[in-house]
Design an enzyme around this catalytic site. Sequence first.
Site, PDB file in Angstrom:
ATOM      1  N   ASP A  56       0.811  -1.223   0.000  1.00 57.69           N
ATOM      2  CA  ASP A  56       0.000   0.000   0.000  1.00 57.69           C
ATOM      3  C   ASP A  56       0.844   1.272   0.000  1.00 57.69           C
ATOM      4  O   ASP A  56       0.403   2.308   0.507  1.00 57.69           O
ATOM      5  CB  ASP A  56      -0.949   0.037   1.206  1.00 57.69           C
ATOM      6  CG  ASP A  56      -2.066  -0.983   1.128  1.00 57.69           C
ATOM      7  OD1 ASP A  56      -2.084  -1.781   0.171  1.00 57.69           O
ATOM      8  OD2 ASP A  56      -2.914  -0.998   2.036  1.00 57.69           O
ATOM      9  N   ARG A  99       0.190  -9.507  -6.114  1.00 62.63           N
ATOM     10  CA  ARG A  99       1.318 -10.355  -5.701  1.00 62.63           C
ATOM     11  C   ARG A  99       1.457 -11.562  -6.619  1.00 62.63           C
ATOM     12  O   ARG A  99       2.567 -11.984  -6.940  1.00 62.63           O
ATOM     13  CB  ARG A  99       1.128 -10.779  -4.240  1.00 62.63           C
ATOM     14  CG  ARG A  99       1.248  -9.594  -3.315  1.00 62.63           C
ATOM     15  CD  ARG A  99       0.690  -9.812  -1.916  1.00 62.63           C
ATOM     16  NE  ARG A  99       0.635  -8.509  -1.289  1.00 62.63           N
ATOM     17  CZ  ARG A  99       1.681  -7.915  -0.707  1.00 62.63           C
ATOM     18  NH1 ARG A  99       2.837  -8.558  -0.616  1.00 62.63           N
ATOM     19  NH2 ARG A  99       1.582  -6.708  -0.203  1.00 62.63           N
ATOM     20  N   LYS A 151       4.821 -10.474   3.890  1.00 62.93           N
ATOM     21  CA  LYS A 151       3.432 -10.785   3.551  1.00 62.93           C
ATOM     22  C   LYS A 151       3.370 -11.653   2.296  1.00 62.93           C
ATOM     23  O   LYS A 151       3.831 -11.253   1.237  1.00 62.93           O
ATOM     24  CB  LYS A 151       2.666  -9.478   3.325  1.00 62.93           C
ATOM     25  CG  LYS A 151       1.227  -9.685   2.880  1.00 62.93           C
ATOM     26  CD  LYS A 151       0.538  -8.349   2.713  1.00 62.93           C
ATOM     27  CE  LYS A 151      -0.879  -8.500   2.180  1.00 62.93           C
ATOM     28  NZ  LYS A 151      -1.568  -7.198   2.059  1.00 62.93           N
ATOM     29  N   HIS A 230       0.810  -0.904   4.997  1.00 62.41           N
ATOM     30  CA  HIS A 230      -0.574  -1.366   5.138  1.00 62.41           C
ATOM     31  C   HIS A 230      -1.040  -1.099   6.569  1.00 62.41           C
ATOM     32  O   HIS A 230      -0.258  -1.206   7.511  1.00 62.41           O
ATOM     33  CB  HIS A 230      -0.639  -2.863   4.832  1.00 62.41           C
ATOM     34  CG  HIS A 230      -2.021  -3.408   4.659  1.00 62.41           C
ATOM     35  ND1 HIS A 230      -2.887  -3.588   5.713  1.00 62.41           N
ATOM     36  CD2 HIS A 230      -2.695  -3.823   3.547  1.00 62.41           C
ATOM     37  CE1 HIS A 230      -4.013  -4.100   5.259  1.00 62.41           C
ATOM     38  NE2 HIS A 230      -3.936  -4.246   3.944  1.00 62.41           N
TER      39      HIS A 230
END
Length: 546
Positions: A56, A99, A151, A230
């Site tokens: 983000d 992703r 992540k 994020h």
Amino acid sequence: MGFLASREASQLFRRRRSPAFAAVAISTLLLTCLEPRVSGADDCPKPNVVLIFADDLGYGDLGCYGHQRFKTPHLDRMAAEGARLTNVYVPVPYCAPSRGTILTGRYPFRHGVMRNPCPDANVNDVGIPDSEILLSEALQQADYATCCIGKWHLGHQPQFYPTRHGFDEYYGIHYSNDMRPVQLLENDQVVEYPVVQCTLTRRYTERAVDFIERNRKRPFFLYLPHAMPHKPLAPSEEFYQKSGAGLYADVISELDWSVGEVLKKIEALGLEEKTLVLFTSDNGPWFGGSTGGLRGMKSRTWEGGIRVPLIARWPGRIPAGHVSDALAGTIDVLPTVLKLAAIPLPQDRTIDGRDIWPLLTSQSVSPHEAIYAMGGPRLMTVRSGRWKLHVHPPATRLLADQLDDWIDPRGPDGVTILAPFEQYMPREHPGVLTGDQPKPMMLFDLDSDPAEQHDVAGQHPDVVRRLKKLFDAMNEQVSTKNEKRPGVSRAGGSSKAVGIEIALDCAPPIKRFSAHDADGADNAKQNHRQHHGVFDRGGGLFIPNK
């Protein structure tokens, strides 16, 4: 023992892959031995690759992309010593599909991850299919050491784990850091719950430099998809309230520090001229960030949701201070890296990305006639040259009716999500909010109007026809793929959600409060604080009430 066991399990898994994947592996061995080395990498047939993927982070969140208050000296230095691209796009304005694309070089409708896996919304069957060939798998077959830290968000069931898809090692959270349960895993085992999120960036960085140190004598691929920025934003004590520009800037400063630590380790080991370092983001920013003057934000297909920064550094190969305005996308990472590593692309599938090494080293033109963006299973936009056509209109302002009284259902609670309570509200929108009202078939000239303020479709019908023809050709492929998937219609709709709103379709129910309610918005917020706990500003931790 854990590392060896993980690697052996991964090797066993790979032996069960498709014949097509085995063919790629054999071709890799042959070409590594027989093909001439790639121009620009003649002394390094197997370059190390570090891919840093922020979560983000907005197009305007870095100093080298124009932010006046967020200080990013290490990323600014990386851009000054390497290349900075200004027209790079992600395929969707949210997490998981983006992703999948950066690791496969394919649009989401091809790799199959078109929505976010969400354990707290019972979206547990979404993940990267075994049939996909990830960058990690191709490099692992070429004897690279591979590691993912951060992540993942390509599935949280065992068949989707990173260690089953080409990574020797994994350390991180399988999904977004606001999805319950927020669990930290090492390889395939949960090692921490709940997670003290203000320690994540530091711990990810320590793991990253340790991986580089341990693999300094062999080619390695480090994939570092950070949790930040994020929500919930969670800087460590060393960075909390140190930027002077708010919590978001604190987090950006720590992310920049992390990049600096990785570069410092590479330099200390004498690996600079053997290592390509890439930095980019998965989509546009959330509240509190900056799109750099672009319209929209994360979850919207305006420029602010899908245009991202991309910086590349490789001393001796990429000229210092190089800037390219040519059209590119994160779909291009896989084919570019594989070309540099002398690994052939898979021949049994469509790879949407292109080799953009010429863009990183010269003023070459874009290899793309067009770049596309999706919302869920639906193709939304096409960009070609200076023109962008919104075939389907972006949604209106997110949470416009709750600018100050929104209660995030995934906000810090002091028990399951440990992070500062003081997160940003919808009033702190990261992008431009003005411009012509959304409608189908809007055309924008991004050279003269990067903020997408004025629809010029009426003045350029020939351009609209040309872009719509490109869109229709790609959309036919989207529709053909969607026909084969349950719950997805040929038109691109979904039984779960339609278009761009799929970005929020896996969130828990959102509580809505009004100033005219019996308790009022202020009382609602106070009750939230009293129930969940308070933020210990000195220590950077969330302390639940007793």
